[in-house]
Design an enzyme around this catalytic site. Structure first.
Site, PDB file in Angstrom:
ATOM      1  N   ASP A 173       0.827  -1.210   0.000  1.00 58.33           N
ATOM      2  CA  ASP A 173       0.000   0.000   0.000  1.00 58.33           C
ATOM      3  C   ASP A 173       0.864   1.264   0.000  1.00 58.33           C
ATOM      4  OD1 ASP A 173      -2.223  -1.590  -0.018  1.00 58.33           O
ATOM      5  OD2 ASP A 173      -2.786  -1.217   2.065  1.00 58.33           O
ATOM      6  N   TYR A 174       1.952   1.219   0.721  1.00 58.53           N
ATOM      7  CA  TYR A 174       2.905   2.333   0.742  1.00 58.53           C
ATOM      8  C   TYR A 174       3.430   2.593  -0.670  1.00 58.53           C
ATOM      9  CZ  TYR A 174       7.451   4.587   1.692  1.00 58.53           C
ATOM     10  OH  TYR A 174       8.550   5.420   1.697  1.00 58.53           O
TER      11      TYR A 174
END
Length: 225
Positions: A133-134
């Site tokens: 997600d980062y």
């Protein structure tokens, strides 16, 4: 026009604090963007109470483009070292960063340096990461900067590999391909890169994947494509 006044978003972060220390020792007027008075106090201590360093309280995720533009106006450059440590990826790492691009244009400040992540340009690399997600947030923030603001901002994207708190080496390598060992890099050296390239026009419109290596950070030829 050379850069003499800089605003640093994420100034209280681990890389941001090193940036503030470096800028306070040089002939830059620096504004550190912090979340509260306690962080502002920390910044003043880091800068040895230098009169060249001031702080402004602002939260990038809650601020409007107009708020951000007001803080940026009058500076010559924006350094974006913001990150939510995975807690607020959409609000900070993506939307907050993109709002700052918009605000920089609104404030007529063209020079912008963004901290991203190693190989964030490669979606497949991010998909294999434990912090996927980062990487998604970083990928799209970078992509928006390149696709929508390349004619409006003199940007440079710095994508460091695995970060450490090791002492500075003063040397980096530019990682050119996905098969290359990504190594590691000290946060102090990342900060040195950000400061070193502030006035380096050869870096405008470019992205760099970096690790500690054998090339001097303060040598302009290190950043030649």
């Amino acid at each position: 026009m050379s850069v003499s006044k800089v605003i640093v978003f994420g100034a209280h972060g681990k890389i941001g604090q090193h940036v503030i220390k470096l800028l306070s020792k040089l002939d830059y007027k620096t504004t550190a963007v912090v979340r509260n008075d306690e962080q502002a106090s920390t910044i003043q201590k880091l800068a040895d109470n230098s009169s060249n360093v001031s702080s402004t309280n602002l939260t990038i995720d809650e601020a409007s483009v107009k708020d951000l533009s007001g803080s940026i106006k009058g500076n010559d450059a924006v350094i974006l070292t913001v990150g939510s440590a995975g807690k607020n990826l959409l609000q900070v790492d993506l939307d907050g960063v993109v709002k700052t691009f918009e605000a920089s244009v609104e404030a007529n400040v063209k020079r912008l340096i963004l901290i991203s992540a190693i190989h964030a340009e490669n979606r497949e690399f991010g998909e294999k990461s434990q912090i996927r997600d980062y990487y998604i947030a970083k990928h799209y923030a970078d992509r928006i900067l390149i696709d929508e603001f390349s004619n409006k901002l003199d940007y440079t994207i710095i994508k460091p590999t695995h970060l450490t708190d090791d002492p500075s080496t003063g040397k980096i390598d530019i990682i050119k391909n996905l098969n290359e060992d990504v190594g590691k890099i000290s946060r102090t050296d990342v900060a040195k890169v950000l400061v070193e390239i502030l006035n380096l026009k050869e870096t405008y419109g470019k992205s760099y994947n970096i690790k500690n290596g054998s090339h001097d950070i303060d040598n302009p030829s290190t950043y030649e494509a």
